[in-house]
Design an enzyme around this catalytic site. Structure first.
Site, PDB file in Angstrom:
ATOM      1  N   ARG A  13       0.820  -1.214   0.000  1.00 10.71           N
ATOM      2  CA  ARG A  13       0.000   0.000   0.000  1.00 10.71           C
ATOM      3  C   ARG A  13       0.855   1.265   0.000  1.00 10.71           C
ATOM      4  NH1 ARG A  13      -4.804   0.119   4.125  1.00 10.71           N
ATOM      5  NH2 ARG A  13      -5.451   1.728   2.641  1.00 10.71           N
ATOM      6  N   ASP A  47      -9.486   2.447  -6.981  1.00 11.46           N
ATOM      7  CA  ASP A  47     -10.170   2.053  -5.751  1.00 11.46           C
ATOM      8  C   ASP A  47      -9.680   0.736  -5.147  1.00 11.46           C
ATOM      9  OD1 ASP A  47     -12.033   2.529  -3.749  1.00 11.46           O
ATOM     10  OD2 ASP A  47     -13.609   1.431  -4.761  1.00 11.46           O
ATOM     11  N   SER A  98      -6.021  15.951   2.165  1.00  8.12           N
ATOM     12  CA  SER A  98      -6.676  14.849   2.871  1.00  8.12           C
ATOM     13  C   SER A  98      -7.394  15.426   4.078  1.00  8.12           C
ATOM     14  CB  SER A  98      -5.639  13.808   3.296  1.00  8.12           C
ATOM     15  OG  SER A  98      -6.273  12.628   3.747  1.00  8.12           O
ATOM     16  N   ASN A 139     -12.663  14.382   7.148  1.00 11.92           N
ATOM     17  CA  ASN A 139     -13.666  13.354   6.869  1.00 11.92           C
ATOM     18  C   ASN A 139     -13.095  12.174   6.081  1.00 11.92           C
ATOM     19  OD1 ASN A 139     -13.354  14.460   4.323  1.00 11.92           O
ATOM     20  ND2 ASN A 139     -15.522  14.972   4.036  1.00 11.92           N
ATOM     21  N   ILE A 155     -10.595  13.242   0.003  1.00  5.74           N
ATOM     22  CA  ILE A 155      -9.794  14.289  -0.628  1.00  5.74           C
ATOM     23  C   ILE A 155     -10.736  15.433  -0.994  1.00  5.74           C
ATOM     24  CG2 ILE A 155      -8.565  14.898  -2.756  1.00  5.74           C
ATOM     25  CD1 ILE A 155      -6.753  13.543  -0.810  1.00  5.74           C
TER      26      ILE A 155
END
Length: 383
Positions: free
Chosen positions: A57, A134, A152, A155, A158
């Site tokens: 990641r 995604d 960022s 919430n 972006i």
């Protein structure tokens, strides 16, 4: 041609194929992200839908060897529906979140990214590329933040200066060494509206999310929905927009740049009762083109039952009783039992639940029947 010239050509081309914003980032490892992800993992806040290998990641080269740059794209989607149908007594409707309006965004973004790949491969045949939407290993938000698409936000979305947080994101890794763009400074400041408004308290603090409390995550699970979250669900049958709706940066923003993203009101805000008896084929034909259908019909039907209970929709009782006594899926039988207790007010509902209790073998369903009987008793007492 220099890489600077190629970058400018690519930016110009992106505008011709329906990309609303494009940014460039280095393919260096996301070291600070790794620290955050490790904390998320330790706290048990991960959803389980993401790539489990944290190194993948945060290290682009594990996805594309010799990656030098990452291109981030953003496509803005609508925040308002034209002529939305009303939800009325006897004709209650659920709602899909805005990110699930229109055609599945995965297909839309893959189309745009494929065109960018083809453009680069034509200009530089030896270049290697890899696109992600995604479900890729990399964090779309971390890439978009580094590429200057937006910041960022608290919430966990972006936020772009132009389109707020109503954007889909996609990434394109390449071995070409493009000059990176400058990240945008965080503009949330002291605003805490999204954290305060989160229905379940899933936003622990600005930028940190406990996925297992998030309604958007909960609507996609396939098991029984924990009871403490059922009343929080309201009429949501997929996703949640609360943290976006209260954001001041989204005020007045409603972009309609892409016809394929326009919602069909009857799909984005469907009638709840007909949902409960749809076959797999009917569900696929009606909802198969939207992203909210990816988990199949069971979570949507479970959520629809909870929404009907939220409305205390008495006209739903006949179909709920049928589901309780004849549906082969324990989650649907049990949720129907709970909903009958939530809505019902007569001896007939009590008789139905007690009869089902005698026949039921599944312990989870029996537990929901008991909850239904307790709720029914409360309703009768109040009458």
């Amino acid at each position: 041609m220099t890489y600077a010239q190629l970058k400018e050509e690519l930016i110009a081309y992106s505008k011709t194929i329906g990309i609303d914003k494009i940014g460039f980032a280095s393919a260096d490892a996301f070291l600070t992200l790794k620290d955050r992800l490790l904390v998320q993992q330790e706290l048990g806040y991960q959803s389980g839908f993401e790539e489990p290998d944290i190194d993948k990641r945060v290290n682009p080269e594990l996805s594309l060897p010799k990656a030098r740059s990452i291109i981030s794209i953003a496509l803005a989607y609508p925040s308002r529906m034209k002529d939305p149908p009303k939800s009325t007594k006897g004709d209650r409707r659920g709602v899909f979140c805005r990110a699930s309006w229109g055609k599945d965004y995965h297909h839309i973004l893959r189309d745009r990214l494929k065109k960018l790949e083809d453009f680069l491969n034509e200009k530089v045949p030896e270049a290697k590329t890899l696109s992600m939407v995604d479900t890729g290993a990399l964090s779309d938000r971390a890439v978009a933040e580094r590429a200057g698409i937006g910041w960022s936000a608290k919430n966990c979305a972006i936020i772009t200066p132009e389109f707020g947080s109503y954007v889909y994101l996609g990434d394109l890794l390449t071995t070409l060494p493009f000059e990176p763009d400058t990240p945008i400074t965080d503009q949330c400041g002291t605003c805490n509206k999204c954290v305060d408004a989160c229905p379940t308290g899933a936003l622990i603090q600005g930028g940190q999310l406990d996925s297992h409390k998030c309604i958007a995550f909960l609507t996609q699970t396939k098991g029984f929905l924990p009871e403490q979250y059922r009343k929080k669900l309201g009429n949501r049958i997929y996703g949640c927009d609360t943290c976006q709706q209260v954001c001041p940066k989204n005020k007045g923003i409603d972009v309609h740049n892409h016809p394929e993203m326009e919602p069909d009101p009857e799909i984005a805000k469907p009638r709840l009762i007909p949902l409960l008896t749809m076959s797999n084929r009917e569900f696929k034909e009606r909802f198969g083109d939207i992203s909210g259908s990816w988990r199949g019909k069971k979570p949507i039907q479970r959520n629809a039952i909870i929404a009907l209970a939220h409305f205390k929709e008495e006209s739903a009782l006949p179909v709920l009783k049928t589901l309780l006594t004849s549906d082969p899926r324990p989650v649907i039988r049990g949720t129907a039992a709970w909903a009958i207790g939530k809505i019902g007010r007569t001896d007939e509902e009590e008789m139905i639940l007690k009869h089902a209790e005698k026949l039921e073998k599944d312990e989870d369903v029996l537990n929901e029947i008991k909850k239904g009987l307790d709720l029914l008793e409360t309703n009768v007492t109040r009458n």
